[in-house]
Scaffold this active site. Structure first.
Site, PDB file in Angstrom:
ATOM      1  N   LYS A  11       1.131  -1.026   0.207  1.00  0.00           N
ATOM      2  CA  LYS A  11       0.119  -0.261  -0.106  1.00  0.00           C
ATOM      3  C   LYS A  11       1.018   1.367   0.486  1.00  0.00           C
ATOM      4  O   LYS A  11       2.644   1.308   0.424  1.00  0.00           O
ATOM      5  CB  LYS A  11      -0.688  -0.093   1.264  1.00  0.00           C
ATOM      6  CG  LYS A  11      -1.481  -1.231   0.688  1.00  0.00           C
ATOM      7  CD  LYS A  11      -2.649  -1.033   2.285  1.00  0.00           C
ATOM      8  CE  LYS A  11      -4.127  -2.121   2.231  1.00  0.00           C
ATOM      9  NZ  LYS A  11      -5.074  -2.065   3.059  1.00  0.00           N
ATOM     10  N   TYR A  51     -12.767  -1.265  -3.763  1.00  0.00           N
ATOM     11  CA  TYR A  51     -13.335  -1.474  -2.102  1.00  0.00           C
ATOM     12  C   TYR A  51     -14.720  -1.832  -2.290  1.00  0.00           C
ATOM     13  O   TYR A  51     -15.011  -1.272  -0.981  1.00  0.00           O
ATOM     14  CB  TYR A  51     -12.400  -0.874  -1.218  1.00  0.00           C
ATOM     15  CG  TYR A  51     -10.699  -1.065  -0.901  1.00  0.00           C
ATOM     16  CD1 TYR A  51     -10.815  -2.650  -0.169  1.00  0.00           C
ATOM     17  CD2 TYR A  51      -9.793  -0.666  -0.766  1.00  0.00           C
ATOM     18  CE1 TYR A  51      -9.377  -2.688  -0.397  1.00  0.00           C
ATOM     19  CE2 TYR A  51      -8.941  -0.870  -1.160  1.00  0.00           C
ATOM     20  CZ  TYR A  51      -8.477  -2.102  -0.057  1.00  0.00           C
ATOM     21  OH  TYR A  51      -6.693  -2.274   0.318  1.00  0.00           O
ATOM     22  N   PHE A  59     -15.568   3.795   7.471  1.00  0.00           N
ATOM     23  CA  PHE A  59     -14.337   4.221   6.675  1.00  0.00           C
ATOM     24  C   PHE A  59     -13.575   3.949   5.510  1.00  0.00           C
ATOM     25  O   PHE A  59     -12.519   4.352   4.800  1.00  0.00           O
ATOM     26  CB  PHE A  59     -12.804   3.211   7.908  1.00  0.00           C
ATOM     27  CG  PHE A  59     -13.203   2.465   7.321  1.00  0.00           C
ATOM     28  CD1 PHE A  59     -12.700   1.757   6.024  1.00  0.00           C
ATOM     29  CD2 PHE A  59     -14.006   1.008   8.063  1.00  0.00           C
ATOM     30  CE1 PHE A  59     -12.907  -0.327   6.176  1.00  0.00           C
ATOM     31  CE2 PHE A  59     -14.258  -0.392   7.944  1.00  0.00           C
ATOM     32  CZ  PHE A  59     -13.479  -0.853   7.329  1.00  0.00           C
ATOM     33  N   ARG A  87      -2.051 -14.725   4.255  1.00  0.00           N
ATOM     34  CA  ARG A  87      -2.915 -13.883   5.690  1.00  0.00           C
ATOM     35  C   ARG A  87      -2.066 -14.166   6.716  1.00  0.00           C
ATOM     36  O   ARG A  87      -2.245 -12.933   7.992  1.00  0.00           O
ATOM     37  CB  ARG A  87      -4.622 -14.141   5.601  1.00  0.00           C
ATOM     38  CG  ARG A  87      -5.482 -14.027   5.156  1.00  0.00           C
ATOM     39  CD  ARG A  87      -6.280 -14.407   5.065  1.00  0.00           C
ATOM     40  NE  ARG A  87      -7.081 -13.337   6.262  1.00  0.00           N
ATOM     41  CZ  ARG A  87      -7.936 -12.066   5.657  1.00  0.00           C
ATOM     42  NH1 ARG A  87      -7.659 -11.820   4.234  1.00  0.00           N
ATOM     43  NH2 ARG A  87      -8.619 -11.684   6.905  1.00  0.00           N
ATOM     44  N   THR A  93      -5.541  -7.086  10.958  1.00  0.00           N
ATOM     45  CA  THR A  93      -5.234  -5.995   9.891  1.00  0.00           C
ATOM     46  C   THR A  93      -5.195  -4.590  10.750  1.00  0.00           C
ATOM     47  O   THR A  93      -4.528  -4.377  10.430  1.00  0.00           O
ATOM     48  CB  THR A  93      -7.088  -6.121   9.554  1.00  0.00           C
ATOM     49  OG1 THR A  93      -7.670  -7.066   9.486  1.00  0.00           O
ATOM     50  CG2 THR A  93      -7.790  -4.658   8.752  1.00  0.00           C
ATOM     51  N   ARG A 104       2.741  -6.855   9.252  1.00  0.00           N
ATOM     52  CA  ARG A 104       1.793  -5.506   9.298  1.00  0.00           C
ATOM     53  C   ARG A 104       3.049  -4.838  10.988  1.00  0.00           C
ATOM     54  O   ARG A 104       2.466  -3.714  11.015  1.00  0.00           O
ATOM     55  CB  ARG A 104       0.548  -6.165   9.804  1.00  0.00           C
ATOM     56  CG  ARG A 104      -0.133  -5.950   8.163  1.00  0.00           C
ATOM     57  CD  ARG A 104      -1.485  -6.003   8.400  1.00  0.00           C
ATOM     58  NE  ARG A 104      -2.244  -5.522   6.708  1.00  0.00           N
ATOM     59  CZ  ARG A 104      -3.587  -6.011   6.336  1.00  0.00           C
ATOM     60  NH1 ARG A 104      -4.034  -7.707   7.900  1.00  0.00           N
ATOM     61  NH2 ARG A 104      -4.313  -6.449   5.273  1.00  0.00           N
ATOM     62  N   HIS A 117      -2.308  -5.217   1.634  1.00  0.00           N
ATOM     63  CA  HIS A 117      -3.594  -6.837   1.048  1.00  0.00           C
ATOM     64  C   HIS A 117      -3.436  -7.633   1.653  1.00  0.00           C
ATOM     65  O   HIS A 117      -2.141  -7.480  -0.071  1.00  0.00           O
ATOM     66  CB  HIS A 117      -4.151  -5.448   0.266  1.00  0.00           C
ATOM     67  CG  HIS A 117      -5.135  -6.207  -0.296  1.00  0.00           C
ATOM     68  ND1 HIS A 117      -6.571  -6.456   0.506  1.00  0.00           N
ATOM     69  CD2 HIS A 117      -5.607  -7.390  -1.011  1.00  0.00           C
ATOM     70  CE1 HIS A 117      -7.669  -7.219   0.338  1.00  0.00           C
ATOM     71  NE2 HIS A 117      -6.860  -7.273  -1.184  1.00  0.00           N
ATOM     72  N   GLU A 128      -9.714  -9.895  -7.540  1.00  0.00           N
ATOM     73  CA  GLU A 128      -8.750  -9.010  -7.024  1.00  0.00           C
ATOM     74  C   GLU A 128      -7.455  -8.492  -8.568  1.00  0.00           C
ATOM     75  O   GLU A 128      -7.577  -7.944  -8.816  1.00  0.00           O
ATOM     76  CB  GLU A 128      -8.522  -9.290  -5.515  1.00  0.00           C
ATOM     77  CG  GLU A 128      -9.304  -9.091  -4.694  1.00  0.00           C
ATOM     78  CD  GLU A 128      -9.313  -8.659  -3.289  1.00  0.00           C
ATOM     79  OE1 GLU A 128      -9.903  -8.586  -2.544  1.00  0.00           O
ATOM     80  OE2 GLU A 128      -8.116  -9.587  -3.057  1.00  0.00           O
TER      81      GLU A 128
END
Ligand code: CMP
Length: 140
Positions: A11, A51, A59, A87, A93, A104, A117, A128
């Site tokens: 991102k 999204y 948000f 993941r 997240t 992350r 992501h 996606e």
């Protein structure tokens, strides 16, 4: 084969902070093979479309603004159990909840600016991936 691909984006926060190389190294060390990749920038319209599933969330506007704020790296990754294993590699997240050593935990700033992501299902991985890549841009 179903279940062996996932889709990711590095991102704008992580790109801006200079973490592309370190994140790609973690992805490779995690056993993922890159089968498609591009350095690109989403328009606000495209980010909103990507999204759209979150359009009712409070948000959503912030998410669309952020995801169109700068360049990203989009990629398709291949590995057995790709969605689930990726993941695990990236962590929760919210980076405050992400396990130590995850992407992350190491690189995300906040729940909104969370570095990467990762698709949440095989079905979404396929949707996606097709959103960002033509079949001719995927090399397995
Ligand atoms: P991602 O995995 O790309 O999918 C949806 C994104 O919405 C998520 O990562 C976060 O960046 C963002 N998001 C989820 N929850 C929140 C929140 N409470 N506030 C801001 N952004 C959020």
């Amino acid at each position: 084969m179903s279940g062996n691909r996932t889709f990711t984006m590095i991102k704008p926060d992580a790109v801006k902070a200079g973490h592309i190389g370190a994140i790609l190294a973690d992805i490779a060390a995690g056993g993922f093979k890159i089968v498609a990749m591009k350095y690109t920038k989403l328009s606000a319209e495209k980010a909103g479309e990507f999204y759209a599933v979150h359009s009712a969330r409070p948000f959503y506007g912030e998410l669309v603004d952020f995801m169109s704020s700068g360049p990203i790296v989009a990629a398709i990754l291949e590995k057995e159990n790709a969605v689930s294993d990726f993941r695990t590699l990236i962590g929760a997240t919210n980076p405050a909840d992400a396990a130590p050593g995850t992407i992350r935990a190491k690189f995300a700033k906040s729940i909104g600016e969370n570095a990467v992501h990762g698709s949440d299902s095989d079905e979404n991985a396929a949707i996606e991936s097709a959103f960002h890549f033509a079949g001719t841009e995927i090399f397995s």
